[in-house]
Motif scaffolding. Structure first.
Motif, PDB file in Angstrom:
ATOM      1  N   UNK A 252       6.317  39.086 -32.090  1.00 43.59           N
ATOM      2  CA  UNK A 252       4.965  39.591 -31.844  1.00 43.59           C
ATOM      3  C   UNK A 252       4.353  38.880 -30.642  1.00 43.59           C
ATOM      4  N   UNK A 253       3.590  39.654 -29.861  1.00 42.81           N
ATOM      5  CA  UNK A 253       2.885  39.119 -28.704  1.00 42.81           C
ATOM      6  C   UNK A 253       1.517  39.776 -28.632  1.00 42.81           C
ATOM      7  N   UNK A 254       0.531  39.004 -28.157  1.00 37.81           N
ATOM      8  CA  UNK A 254      -0.821  39.534 -27.968  1.00 37.81           C
ATOM      9  C   UNK A 254      -1.156  39.531 -26.491  1.00 37.81           C
ATOM     10  N   UNK A 255      -1.748  40.637 -26.050  1.00 35.88           N
ATOM     11  CA  UNK A 255      -2.254  40.769 -24.696  1.00 35.88           C
ATOM     12  C   UNK A 255      -3.751  41.032 -24.827  1.00 35.88           C
ATOM     13  N   UNK A 256      -4.552  40.000 -24.780  1.00 31.13           N
ATOM     14  CA  UNK A 256      -5.986  40.177 -24.997  1.00 31.13           C
ATOM     15  C   UNK A 256      -6.252  40.673 -26.400  1.00 31.13           C
TER      16      UNK A 256
ATOM     17  N   UNK B 158       8.114  40.711 -24.458  1.00 34.88           N
ATOM     18  CA  UNK B 158       7.836  39.654 -25.433  1.00 34.88           C
ATOM     19  C   UNK B 158       8.089  38.266 -24.861  1.00 34.88           C
ATOM     20  N   UNK B 159       8.063  38.148 -23.557  1.00 35.52           N
ATOM     21  CA  UNK B 159       8.363  36.906 -22.857  1.00 35.52           C
ATOM     22  C   UNK B 159       7.524  35.734 -23.347  1.00 35.52           C
ATOM     23  N   UNK B 160       6.259  35.927 -23.543  1.00 38.87           N
ATOM     24  CA  UNK B 160       5.397  34.854 -24.041  1.00 38.87           C
ATOM     25  C   UNK B 160       4.968  35.186 -25.463  1.00 38.87           C
ATOM     26  N   UNK B 161       5.951  35.377 -26.313  1.00 39.10           N
ATOM     27  CA  UNK B 161       5.676  35.799 -27.688  1.00 39.10           C
ATOM     28  C   UNK B 161       4.801  34.775 -28.412  1.00 39.10           C
ATOM     29  N   UNK B 162       3.991  35.297 -29.330  1.00 35.16           N
ATOM     30  CA  UNK B 162       3.096  34.445 -30.118  1.00 35.16           C
ATOM     31  C   UNK B 162       3.757  33.990 -31.409  1.00 35.16           C
ATOM     32  N   UNK B 163       4.573  34.872 -31.994  1.00 33.90           N
ATOM     33  CA  UNK B 163       5.230  34.487 -33.242  1.00 33.90           C
ATOM     34  C   UNK B 163       6.545  35.235 -33.396  1.00 33.90           C
TER      35      UNK B 163
ATOM     36  N   UNK C 206      -2.060  43.934 -29.562  1.00 33.46           N
ATOM     37  CA  UNK C 206      -0.923  43.223 -30.141  1.00 33.46           C
ATOM     38  C   UNK C 206       0.273  44.167 -30.160  1.00 33.46           C
ATOM     39  N   UNK C 207       1.417  43.659 -29.780  1.00 34.57           N
ATOM     40  CA  UNK C 207       2.648  44.441 -29.815  1.00 34.57           C
ATOM     41  C   UNK C 207       3.675  43.674 -30.637  1.00 34.57           C
TER      42      UNK C 207
END
Length: 176
Positions: free
Chosen positions: A145-149, A124-129, A152-153
């Protein structure tokens, strides 16, 4: 003969121009790569919160973190895992209202929780929210939460309030 001389002069000139253009392009790329900022889970803390955090890390007194949101407390906890600040993790941990002594905690933490905390920190290093997902009288859940393309995780972490400070609930793995 004039044609051969002209080609002989023109061709190296064109090659030299292409070479210069290519090296300028590489230089520009390097400048972009060098300007990236290093990631930190503490980036979203205000100047005042950073000062409070610094005071917290000197004494590990959670009174310095009173008034911190559950989200920012969780970010400090994850940051503590990244830098292997076991005293910070210990201070920010809630375990059924009573933590074991520090040495026992440290041993159990490294046996059972260190790797999973580091995986969360990396994933989650570059988490989105980050937001409170559910709240009740027993505490709350914070979702990171984080998105990779297109993927979403997310992960949920439980927090409880203890003496006006949010603390991270740890699983019963610590009891082993």
């Amino acid at each position: 003969m004039k044609i051969n001389i002209s080609l002989f002069v023109t061709l190296p000139f064109l090659l030299m121009m292409t070479g210069c253009t290519h090296s300028n392009y590489i230089e520009d790329e390097l400048k972009i790569d060098d300007s990236e900022e290093e990631f930190s889970y503490l980036t979203d803390l205000s100047e005042e919160e950073l000062k409070s955090y610094e005071l917290f890390t000197r004494e590990y007194d959670t009174n310095y973190l009173k008034g911190f949101s559950p989200e920012k407390t969780l970010l400090i906890y994850i940051h503590s895992a990244v830098i292997d600040d076991i005293e910070g993790i210990y201070s920010l941990t809630y375990f059924h209202g009573e933590l074991p002594d520090f040495d026992t905690f440290k041993e159990k933490y490294y046996e059972n929780l260190n790797n999973s905390n580091l995986e969360i920190a990396l994933d989650f290093r570059y988490y989105d929210s980050i937001k409170t997902k559910q709240e009740d009288s027993n505490g709350l859940l914070v979702e990171l939460m984080v998105s990779y393309g297109r993927l979403t995780a997310s992960t949920l972490m439980g927090l409880k309030k203890e003496k006006d400070t949010w603390k991270i609930e740890i699983p019963d793995l610590l009891q082993n």
